[in-house]
Design a protein around this motif. Structure first.
Motif, mmCIF file in Angstrom:
data_model
loop_
_atom_site.group_PDB
_atom_site.id
_atom_site.type_symbol
_atom_site.label_atom_id
_atom_site.label_comp_id
_atom_site.label_asym_id
_atom_site.label_seq_id
_atom_site.Cartn_x
_atom_site.Cartn_y
_atom_site.Cartn_z
ATOM 1 N N UNK A 108 15.579 -3.971 -7.895
ATOM 2 C CA UNK A 108 14.572 -3.856 -8.941
ATOM 3 C C UNK A 108 14.613 -2.448 -9.517
ATOM 4 N N UNK A 109 14.379 -2.317 -10.820
ATOM 5 C CA UNK A 109 14.160 -0.974 -11.352
ATOM 6 C C UNK A 109 12.743 -0.559 -10.950
ATOM 7 N N UNK A 110 12.613 0.540 -10.230
ATOM 8 C CA UNK A 110 11.263 0.980 -9.862
ATOM 9 C C UNK A 110 10.713 1.985 -10.870
ATOM 10 N N UNK A 111 11.588 2.512 -11.733
ATOM 11 C CA UNK A 111 11.112 3.357 -12.823
ATOM 12 C C UNK A 111 10.438 2.441 -13.843
ATOM 13 N N UNK A 112 9.316 2.839 -14.360
ATOM 14 C CA UNK A 112 8.621 1.981 -15.323
ATOM 15 C C UNK A 112 9.330 1.931 -16.667
ATOM 16 N N UNK A 113 10.300 2.825 -16.875
ATOM 17 C CA UNK A 113 11.034 2.870 -18.148
ATOM 18 C C UNK A 113 12.415 2.226 -18.065
ATOM 19 N N UNK A 114 12.765 1.643 -16.935
ATOM 20 C CA UNK A 114 14.079 1.022 -16.776
ATOM 21 C C UNK A 114 14.843 1.614 -15.609
ATOM 22 N N UNK A 115 16.151 1.510 -15.659
ATOM 23 C CA UNK A 115 16.997 1.962 -14.548
ATOM 24 C C UNK A 115 17.282 3.456 -14.575
ATOM 25 N N UNK A 116 17.387 4.070 -15.753
ATOM 26 C CA UNK A 116 17.935 5.421 -15.889
ATOM 27 C C UNK A 116 17.029 6.300 -16.752
ATOM 28 N N UNK A 117 16.987 7.597 -16.424
ATOM 29 C CA UNK A 117 16.266 8.556 -17.248
ATOM 30 C C UNK A 117 16.956 9.917 -17.203
ATOM 31 N N UNK A 118 16.578 10.790 -18.121
ATOM 32 C CA UNK A 118 17.189 12.120 -18.244
ATOM 33 C C UNK A 118 16.597 13.085 -17.219
ATOM 34 N N UNK A 129 15.740 18.391 -11.640
ATOM 35 C CA UNK A 129 14.514 17.671 -11.306
ATOM 36 C C UNK A 129 14.032 16.907 -12.533
ATOM 37 N N UNK A 130 13.102 16.007 -12.330
ATOM 38 C CA UNK A 130 12.457 15.310 -13.443
ATOM 39 C C UNK A 130 11.300 14.479 -12.904
ATOM 40 N N UNK A 131 10.219 14.421 -13.663
ATOM 41 C CA UNK A 131 9.121 13.522 -13.295
ATOM 42 C C UNK A 131 9.401 12.124 -13.831
ATOM 43 N N UNK A 132 8.821 11.134 -13.189
ATOM 44 C CA UNK A 132 8.916 9.759 -13.687
ATOM 45 C C UNK A 132 7.712 8.975 -13.206
ATOM 46 N N UNK A 133 7.443 7.896 -13.891
ATOM 47 C CA UNK A 133 6.450 6.935 -13.425
ATOM 48 C C UNK A 133 7.203 5.833 -12.713
#
Length: 149
Positions: A108-118, A129-133
């Motif tokens: 499952x993608x646990x990021x609320x924005x999908x699989x990948x982020x910057x 580092x990076x924050x995510x929901x």
């Protein structure tokens, strides 16, 4: 650019649910259709369920000198913010996060924005580092796999 598995980041337990499955389902790992193509079924066969994330510093839990997260020490099904930290990688630009539930053998993608982020720059001694929901979709025992360029 060929992406590779960075590490298995976190294994944690929420209240486990019991489900009946056939032997055929148990032995088969099926990747979601929209998962990035560099994620392989063999990545999940290598999970060491005995390896657990440990407290590091600055409220970070994870794997020493590899990866860690602030906020993952109290996982919630209601969503929360996690701050990802990565060490020992050169010029990381993206982070892909895949949650894998042990009993159902599903990703499952646990990021609320999908699989990948910057990713952002250095912080708390980490190289990136990076924050995510995030939102854990269901109760169970989870392995969190992270991939970076």
């Amino acid at each position: 650019m060929n992406k590779k598995l960075l590490i298995m980041l976190i294994i944690f337990s929420l209240l486990s649910l019991t489900a009946c499955t056939s032997d055929e389902t148990i032995n088969k790992i099926t990747l979601p259709k929209d998962i990035p193509n560099f994620v392989k079924a063999s990545d999940f066969e290598k999970i060491d369920w005995e390896q657990k994330a440990v407290p590091l510093h600055n409220n970070i839990i994870g794997n020493e000198n590899k990866s860690g997260v602030i906020g993952a020490d109290a996982p919630s099904l209601n969503g929360q913010k996690w701050m990802w930290h990565l060490w020992g990688i050169d010029n990381p630009t993206e982070l892909t996060v895949v949650g894998y539930e042990k009993e159902t053998r599903t990703m499952h993608p646990i990021l609320t924005t999908g699989w990948t982020f910057r990713l952002g720059g250095a912080n708390n001694g980490a190289d990136a580092h990076a924050p995510s929901s995030v939102q854990i979709p269901e109760k169970g025992q989870w392995a969190i796999l992270v991939y970076t360029n």
